[in-house]
Write a protein that holds these residues in place. Structure first.
Motif, PDB file in Angstrom:
ATOM      1  N   ILE A  31       0.857  -1.185   0.000  1.00 21.98           N
ATOM      2  CA  ILE A  31       0.000   0.000   0.000  1.00 21.98           C
ATOM      3  C   ILE A  31       0.891   1.231   0.000  1.00 21.98           C
ATOM      4  N   ARG A  32       0.623   2.164  -0.904  1.00 16.75           N
ATOM      5  CA  ARG A  32       1.439   3.378  -0.939  1.00 16.75           C
ATOM      6  C   ARG A  32       0.578   4.608  -1.204  1.00 16.75           C
ATOM      7  N   ASP A  33       1.058   5.760  -0.736  1.00 17.11           N
ATOM      8  CA  ASP A  33       0.363   7.033  -0.895  1.00 17.11           C
ATOM      9  C   ASP A  33       0.629   7.581  -2.295  1.00 17.11           C
ATOM     10  N   ILE A  34      -0.428   7.863  -3.047  1.00 16.64           N
ATOM     11  CA  ILE A  34      -0.267   8.425  -4.399  1.00 16.64           C
ATOM     12  C   ILE A  34      -0.971   9.777  -4.515  1.00 16.64           C
ATOM     13  N   SER A  35      -1.139  10.461  -3.393  1.00 13.90           N
ATOM     14  CA  SER A  35      -1.864  11.739  -3.400  1.00 13.90           C
ATOM     15  C   SER A  35      -1.264  12.737  -4.374  1.00 13.90           C
ATOM     16  N   ASP A  36       0.059  12.748  -4.493  1.00 15.18           N
ATOM     17  CA  ASP A  36       0.699  13.731  -5.372  1.00 15.18           C
ATOM     18  C   ASP A  36       0.508  13.400  -6.855  1.00 15.18           C
ATOM     19  N   GLU A  37      -0.020  12.210  -7.169  1.00 17.32           N
ATOM     20  CA  GLU A  37      -0.260  11.849  -8.572  1.00 17.32           C
ATOM     21  C   GLU A  37      -1.651  12.244  -9.052  1.00 17.32           C
ATOM     22  N   ILE A  38      -2.561  12.488  -8.119  1.00 25.15           N
ATOM     23  CA  ILE A  38      -3.946  12.782  -8.498  1.00 25.15           C
ATOM     24  C   ILE A  38      -4.013  14.168  -9.147  1.00 25.15           C
ATOM     25  N   PRO A  39      -4.398  14.258 -10.429  1.00 23.79           N
ATOM     26  CA  PRO A  39      -4.309  15.536 -11.153  1.00 23.79           C
ATOM     27  C   PRO A  39      -5.419  16.538 -10.838  1.00 23.79           C
ATOM     28  N   PHE A  40      -6.614  16.066 -10.465  1.00 26.51           N
ATOM     29  CA  PHE A  40      -7.714  16.988 -10.182  1.00 26.51           C
ATOM     30  C   PHE A  40      -8.774  16.250  -9.375  1.00 26.51           C
ATOM     31  N   GLU A  41      -9.716  17.016  -8.819  1.00 29.24           N
ATOM     32  CA  GLU A  41     -10.790  16.420  -8.028  1.00 29.24           C
ATOM     33  C   GLU A  41     -11.883  15.868  -8.939  1.00 29.24           C
ATOM     34  N   ILE A  42     -12.520  14.812  -8.482  1.00 25.98           N
ATOM     35  CA  ILE A  42     -13.627  14.206  -9.226  1.00 25.98           C
ATOM     36  C   ILE A  42     -14.836  14.073  -8.299  1.00 25.98           C
ATOM     37  N   PRO A  43     -16.033  13.919  -8.849  1.00 28.95           N
ATOM     38  CA  PRO A  43     -17.222  13.736  -7.993  1.00 28.95           C
ATOM     39  C   PRO A  43     -17.086  12.502  -7.102  1.00 28.95           C
ATOM     40  N   ASP A  44     -17.827  12.503  -6.001  1.00 22.88           N
ATOM     41  CA  ASP A  44     -17.728  11.411  -5.020  1.00 22.88           C
ATOM     42  C   ASP A  44     -18.113  10.061  -5.599  1.00 22.88           C
ATOM     43  N   SER A  45     -18.992  10.065  -6.613  1.00 21.59           N
ATOM     44  CA  SER A  45     -19.445   8.785  -7.184  1.00 21.59           C
ATOM     45  C   SER A  45     -18.467   8.231  -8.221  1.00 21.59           C
ATOM     46  N   TRP A  46     -17.401   8.978  -8.510  1.00 22.65           N
ATOM     47  CA  TRP A  46     -16.387   8.534  -9.458  1.00 22.65           C
ATOM     48  C   TRP A  46     -15.256   7.852  -8.708  1.00 22.65           C
ATOM     49  N   GLU A  47     -14.394   7.157  -9.470  1.00 19.80           N
ATOM     50  CA  GLU A  47     -13.202   6.522  -8.890  1.00 19.80           C
ATOM     51  C   GLU A  47     -11.993   6.771  -9.792  1.00 19.80           C
ATOM     52  N   TRP A  48     -10.828   6.863  -9.152  1.00 17.73           N
ATOM     53  CA  TRP A  48      -9.570   6.896  -9.901  1.00 17.73           C
ATOM     54  C   TRP A  48      -9.098   5.469 -10.114  1.00 17.73           C
ATOM     55  N   VAL A  49      -8.691   5.155 -11.350  1.00 20.68           N
ATOM     56  CA  VAL A  49      -8.183   3.819 -11.667  1.00 20.68           C
ATOM     57  C   VAL A  49      -6.983   3.955 -12.596  1.00 20.68           C
ATOM     58  N   ARG A  50      -6.140   2.941 -12.610  1.00 21.52           N
ATOM     59  CA  ARG A  50      -5.063   2.890 -13.604  1.00 21.52           C
ATOM     60  C   ARG A  50      -5.661   2.388 -14.921  1.00 21.52           C
ATOM     61  N   LEU A  51      -5.180   2.946 -16.029  1.00 18.77           N
ATOM     62  CA  LEU A  51      -5.682   2.535 -17.343  1.00 18.77           C
ATOM     63  C   LEU A  51      -5.591   1.022 -17.513  1.00 18.77           C
ATOM     64  N   GLY A  52      -4.487   0.434 -17.048  1.00 17.92           N
ATOM     65  CA  GLY A  52      -4.289  -0.997 -17.249  1.00 17.92           C
ATOM     66  C   GLY A  52      -5.260  -1.883 -16.501  1.00 17.92           C
ATOM     67  N   SER A  53      -5.990  -1.319 -15.541  1.00 18.70           N
ATOM     68  CA  SER A  53      -6.926  -2.147 -14.764  1.00 18.70           C
ATOM     69  C   SER A  53      -8.319  -2.173 -15.379  1.00 18.70           C
ATOM     70  N   ILE A  54      -8.564  -1.346 -16.401  1.00 17.43           N
ATOM     71  CA  ILE A  54      -9.907  -1.289 -16.991  1.00 17.43           C
ATOM     72  C   ILE A  54      -9.913  -1.684 -18.472  1.00 17.43           C
ATOM     73  N   VAL A  55      -8.741  -2.029 -19.014  1.00 18.41           N
ATOM     74  CA  VAL A  55      -8.660  -2.493 -20.409  1.00 18.41           C
ATOM     75  C   VAL A  55      -7.728  -3.693 -20.479  1.00 18.41           C
ATOM     76  N   TYR A  56      -7.842  -4.434 -21.557  1.00 15.07           N
ATOM     77  CA  TYR A  56      -6.895  -5.507 -21.847  1.00 15.07           C
ATOM     78  C   TYR A  56      -6.661  -5.518 -23.349  1.00 15.07           C
ATOM     79  N   ASN A  57      -5.695  -6.306 -23.809  1.00 20.88           N
ATOM     80  CA  ASN A  57      -5.541  -6.450 -25.259  1.00 20.88           C
ATOM     81  C   ASN A  57      -5.701  -7.899 -25.660  1.00 20.88           C
TER      82      ASN A  57
END
Length: 291
Positions: A31-57
């Motif tokens: 587990i690691r802190d990634i607060s400094d990577e978050i580029p902007f705020e999003i609504p509470d019902s949204w989530e931040w995800v890595r691109l690789g976790s929501i697509v495959y090839n």
């Protein structure tokens, strides 16, 4: 054929004693802190995800029969659309980069010079097996992720900045982002129903933007050519006697012309100029003595 999939990860936001809000990422037990990577705020019902976790090839293959090759030249990067012409190649002439399996609905994104936006959604069937260049990252969306929503985010300034950042895009003449860096990009994920609303609103506005773009191009071209065209127009009006009003009290040009002829004769007699054998006299029709 091998299907590539990003390792399992989860990004969460929680309250801490040390920091009011902390974004943490868990991969396995780490587990690691990634607060400094978050580029902007999003609504509470949204989530931040890595691109690789929501697509495959869909993996790679070596062509063994004729196939439709999709490379950078297949993309219209002004409109981010796949060209209409199929590039059919025999296996013995297949480029070494012709490996990536694609299908309808997939997003292909050129990792070479990503600022050029050589990307599109595969929006039609092919007559033969389509295979894309390894110069593309190919993305098939999991259920619950609208490919058009992801596609528009990949065109957005925040993702553009990430993909073209010198920390991610390496090289001088042909900077490129590798797949590992690309799939680590953070993506704001709305609920599916909101993804549909966002895409609908974007596609409602895009025609207006396109028309505005064409109008701006026209204005830019007009601004470039207008000064010279205006100058020519003013000069043309001037020499046609249309630029300023006529004054009936002005001495007519015929009198001026007669003075010029008298002066010319004096200069000829004085030997200062020679008489021209091609002396021209232009008269108006009402002064012409005969047909």
């Amino acid at each position: 054929m091998c299907v590539w999939q990003w390792c399992s990860e989860e990004i969460t936001k929680y309250i801490s004693d040390n920091l009011p809000y902390v974004f943490c990422e868990q991969i396995g037990k780490e587990i690691r802190d990634i607060s400094d990577e978050i580029p902007f705020e999003i609504p509470d019902s949204w989530e931040w995800v890595r691109l690789g976790s929501i697509v495959y090839n869909r993996g790679q293959m070596k062509p063994t029969s004729d196939f439709c090759y999709v490379d950078i030249g297949s993309i219209d990067n002004k409109r981010q659309r796949l060209g209409d012409t199929e590039n059919i190649i025999t296996p013995d002439k297949a480029p070494s980069r012709a490996k990536k399996i694609i299908d309808v609905g997939d997003i292909i994104y050129s990792t070479v010079r990503p600022y050029l936006h050589n990307m599109c959604i595969i929006d039609r069937q092919f007559s033969l097996q389509p295979i894309a260049s390894t110069g593309f990252a190919t993305m098939t969306c999991y259920s619950g992720l609208l490919n058009k929503y992801l596609f528009y985010y990949l065109l957005a300034p925040d993702f553009d900045n990430y993909a073209n950042d010198t920390e991610n895009s390496k090289g001088v003449a042909y900077p490129a982002i590798n797949d590992d860096r690309l799939y680590k990009a953070l993506i704001p994920l709305p609920p599916l129903s909101e993804q549909h609303r966002i895409v609908a609103k974007i596609e409602e506005l895009l025609p207006y933007i396109e028309r505005y773009g064409k109008a701006e191009e026209h204005i830019t071209a007009l601004n470039t050519t207008f000064p010279e065209a205006l100058k020519k127009s003013i000069l043309q009006e001037a020499v046609q006697g249309k630029l300023v009003p006529q004054d009936p009290d002005d001495e007519p040009a015929s009198v001026l012309l007669e003075r010029i002829r008298v002066e010319k004769q004096k200069l000829i007699k004085a030997g200062k100029i020679k008489k021209s054998k091609h002396e021209s006299v232009i008269v108006t029709r009402d002064k012409i003595p005969y047909e």
